[in-house]
Each structure stands twice: as C-alpha cells, then as structure tokens.
Design a protein around this motif. Structure first.
Motif: not given
Length: 200
Positions: A16-23, A87-97
């Motif tokens: 997704w990251f590379h697709e959005v970056d290219m588009a 791109s009508r996309r979202e990414v949600l990440i839950i974790g520990k830093a």
C-alpha cells in the motif's frame, strides 16, 4: 467475515505504501498521526514522520524530553493512523513504542543535514520559548560551538520503533458506500490472524 492465519502484515503495508506513493507523489505518504496517553491521563495526538519500516515495526525520531517522549516513557502503548485520503485508504496501527538502540539513532542522526542537526540542539521540544530571537540566539550559539566540527547526537534525541499488535487496512468505496477492513492481530505464538469485514 472471514478469518485465517496469515503472514506478517508488513508486506501488506509495504504494498500500500508504495502504491500510494506512486499514485500521489505530491502527498507525504510517510505522514502519520501518533497518539499517546499524556501524563495527565488524556490522549494526545500529533503529526510525526515515518522514517522507515521493517518486519519488526515502524520507526520515527524525536526529542525524548518532548511531551510524546515523556508520555511513552510512562505508558508505551500507542496508536498511529496513516490517512491516505487521495487513495481512499487508511491504516491504523496499535502497538508499543520502544527506544531504538543508541547506535541506530546515531546512524540516522549522522545522515541528517547539518541544519537539522543544529536544530536538534537548539530547539527543546515542548519547552516554552520567550521569543523567536531566543531560538535564533540558541541556533547561533550551536553554529559557533560546532563550527568545523562533527555534530554529535544529543543524548535526549533518538528513535522509537512501534511494534504492532494490531494493524487495520481500511479501503473506502464511495460508490457503494461500504468500507473493506482487513485486520491483522498478533497471536501469542507471534503468528498473525487475518480477518476481512465490511462496514457501512
């Protein structure tokens, strides 16, 4: 809804990251909204930049003495949102830093432009500065102090890696009015469970 054991979702993120970056090269694809629990117990949000991602997690750099650094020191549970609206996309990440090893932070600091290195010394994030002149004076001081010298990484500056326990990939389809959510949850054996669901 369907579920299955699946491989590391970082491969999904990379795609997704590379697709959005290219588009949409005009957008900063690495811009992310970081949420922490502040020292006062309330959630706090701010924009930071993703500097790299690995199979372990997502890396950003900051001042350890900033509000977010202090919040992470007390409670390292965080969330991150990438909102790629073009791109009508979202990414949600839950974790520990977790703090990166010092040598990795030093390696990244060395790669930064000289002006950025000086700014790390001159600007104390989250501290109240009486005026712009004070900041300019600090910058001038460090410019003179490090003139013709290598600028070392400040002890209070470095990187974090967010090790995810859950990642959601959200695709918005405005034509049909539904969103497709692909969710990965980390299991006790470090495999990932993948679920696909739809919501209006």
């Amino acid at each position: 809804m369907s579920s299955t054991n699946d491989y590391n979702p970082i491969a999904h993120f990379q795609k997704w990251f590379h697709e959005v970056d290219m588009a949409h090269p005009e957008d900063e694809v690495n811009t992310m909204l970081l949420s922490t629990i502040g020292l006062d117990g309330f959630p706090k949000n701010r924009i930071v930049l993703l500097k790299r991602f690995t199979w372990e997690g997502f890396v950003f750099f900051t001042n350890y003495n900033s509000d977010k650094g202090k919040a992470i020191a007390k409670n390292n549970k965080v969330s991150v949102v990438f909102n790629w609206s073009s791109s009508r996309r979202e990414v949600l990440i839950i974790g520990k830093a977790e703090k990166l090893p010092k040598n990795l932070s030093e390696g990244y600091f060395e790669s930064r432009p000289r002006g950025s290195k000086l700014s790390a010394w001159a600007s104390q994030q989250s501290d109240v500065i009486p005026s712009r002149e004070v900041l300019d004076d600090r910058l001038m001081y460090y410019e003179l102090n490090f003139k013709n010298k290598t600028i070392p990484k400040p002890e209070y500056w470095g990187g974090y890696i967010i090790k995810p326990s859950q990642i959601r990939f959200i695709e918005h389809d405005r034509l049909v009015g539904f969103s497709r959510i692909t969710q990965y949850d980390l299991q006790s054996d470090y495999s990932w469970l993948k679920e696909i669901k739809y919501c209006k």
